[in-house]
Motif scaffolding. Structure first.
Motif, short mmCIF file in Angstrom:
data_model
loop_
_atom_site.label_atom_id
_atom_site.label_comp_id
_atom_site.label_asym_id
_atom_site.label_seq_id
_atom_site.Cartn_x
_atom_site.Cartn_y
_atom_site.Cartn_z
N ALA A 83 23.17 -24.60 30.72
CA ALA A 83 23.89 -23.82 29.70
C ALA A 83 25.39 -23.83 29.95
CB ALA A 83 23.37 -22.39 29.67
N ASP A 84 25.79 -23.67 31.20
CA ASP A 84 27.22 -23.67 31.54
C ASP A 84 27.85 -25.02 31.22
OD1 ASP A 84 27.30 -21.01 32.82
OD2 ASP A 84 26.05 -21.94 34.34
N LEU A 85 27.19 -26.09 31.60
CA LEU A 85 27.74 -27.42 31.42
C LEU A 85 27.88 -27.77 29.94
CD1 LEU A 85 25.73 -29.19 34.24
CD2 LEU A 85 28.21 -28.81 34.21
N ALA A 86 26.95 -27.32 29.12
CA ALA A 86 27.04 -27.59 27.69
C ALA A 86 28.26 -26.90 27.09
CB ALA A 86 25.77 -27.12 26.98
N PHE A 184 20.03 -36.38 36.23
CA PHE A 184 19.68 -36.29 34.81
C PHE A 184 20.34 -35.10 34.11
CE2 PHE A 184 16.71 -34.72 31.48
CZ PHE A 184 16.81 -35.80 30.61
N LEU A 185 20.92 -34.19 34.87
CA LEU A 185 21.37 -32.93 34.28
C LEU A 185 22.40 -33.13 33.17
CD1 LEU A 185 21.10 -29.91 34.23
CD2 LEU A 185 22.60 -29.75 36.21
N LEU A 191 21.72 -34.24 25.46
CA LEU A 191 20.62 -34.05 24.53
C LEU A 191 20.70 -32.69 23.84
CD1 LEU A 191 17.72 -35.54 26.68
CD2 LEU A 191 18.51 -36.45 24.49
N ASP A 192 21.06 -31.65 24.61
CA ASP A 192 21.22 -30.32 24.02
C ASP A 192 22.31 -30.32 22.95
OD1 ASP A 192 19.24 -29.14 25.57
OD2 ASP A 192 20.64 -28.47 27.13
N LYS A 197 16.25 -30.34 21.62
CA LYS A 197 15.87 -29.26 22.52
C LYS A 197 14.49 -29.47 23.15
CE LYS A 197 19.57 -26.82 21.52
NZ LYS A 197 20.64 -26.61 22.50
N GLU A 198 13.64 -30.24 22.47
CA GLU A 198 12.27 -30.41 22.94
C GLU A 198 12.21 -31.38 24.12
OE1 GLU A 198 12.91 -33.69 19.93
OE2 GLU A 198 13.49 -31.58 20.16
N ASP A 199 11.07 -31.40 24.78
CA ASP A 199 10.83 -32.33 25.88
C ASP A 199 10.53 -33.70 25.27
OD1 ASP A 199 10.01 -33.81 28.04
OD2 ASP A 199 8.31 -32.52 28.56
N ILE A 200 11.44 -34.64 25.40
CA ILE A 200 11.27 -35.93 24.74
C ILE A 200 10.20 -36.78 25.40
CG2 ILE A 200 13.63 -35.96 23.83
CD1 ILE A 200 14.33 -37.94 26.10
#
Length: 203
Positions: A83-86, A184-185, A191-192, A197-200
């Motif tokens: 959340a912070d990184l986004a 991967f973060l 992706l966010d 948002k879903e698990d691809i």
């Protein structure tokens, strides 16, 4: 022990040295990145200090802060950095490098628990029961002493917690898996921001 909490307007001071391993957290007006602006970034060197930057939301001009975030030689420890990184990427236009994350580490190390909140980790590893009363408060205006203390608590303990989680990961042979997850973060953040948002990987 009393912690040293300093509030900075717009950016970090030019002469501030925080070392090569920094705990970082952010506060926003909500969890929708494009709707809810980034208000604060708090940092700690791990020496019982907290530096809270109240950002200028008209321009988000914070070159000193951005330099630290993008420095590949400085380790940045987050708790649920996703959340912070986004918010950081969207508002500060910064690509944060060399990331660690105590929530990811906890989920891999503490398989004996299903609670991986920062409050829980601080209680387990520091035996300190912090208050989360101001977690859902308005960080967009003037900050109260209680809000500043809440913000400080989010970074003051991350160094020690991460060290202890790393010890467990190494003992249990899960440290390599943790470091691979960290790679991967930033992709998960992209992706966010692209609204996936879903698990691809799900069926």
């Amino acid at each position: 022990m009393n912690s040293e909490i300093k509030l900075h307007q717009n950016d970090l001071p030019n002469d501030l040295q925080l070392g090569n391993q920094i705990a970082i957290d952010g506060e926003f007006m909500g969890l929708d990145v494009k709707r809810d602006p980034l208000c604060l970034i708090q940092l700690s060197s791990g020496n019982n200090d907290a530096h809270i930057v109240q950002l200028d939301r008209k321009n988000y001009n914070a070159p000193n802060l951005k330099k630290i975030l993008e420095d590949e030689k400085i380790i940045k420890i987050f708790h649920y950095g996703r959340a912070d990184l986004a918010h950081i990427k969207y508002y500060l236009r910064a690509n944060t490098n060399n990331i660690r994350d105590t929530k990811i580490a906890s989920k891999l190390a503490r398989s004996y628990s299903d609670n991986h909140s920062l409050k829980t980790l601080i209680k387990e590893f520091k035996n300190i029961d912090i208050s989360k009363q101001f977690q859902s408060s308005d960080f967009g205006g003037e900050l109260s002493p209680a809000q500043l203390k809440y913000c400080a608590n989010d970074v003051l303990y991350l160094h020690e917690i991460h060290n202890k989680l790393e010890d467990i990961l190494k003992r249990e042979g899960r440290d390599n898996l943790y470091y691979e997850c960290l790679k991967f973060l930033n992709v998960r953040v992209e992706l966010d921001l692209a609204s996936f948002k879903e698990d691809i990987w799900s069926h």
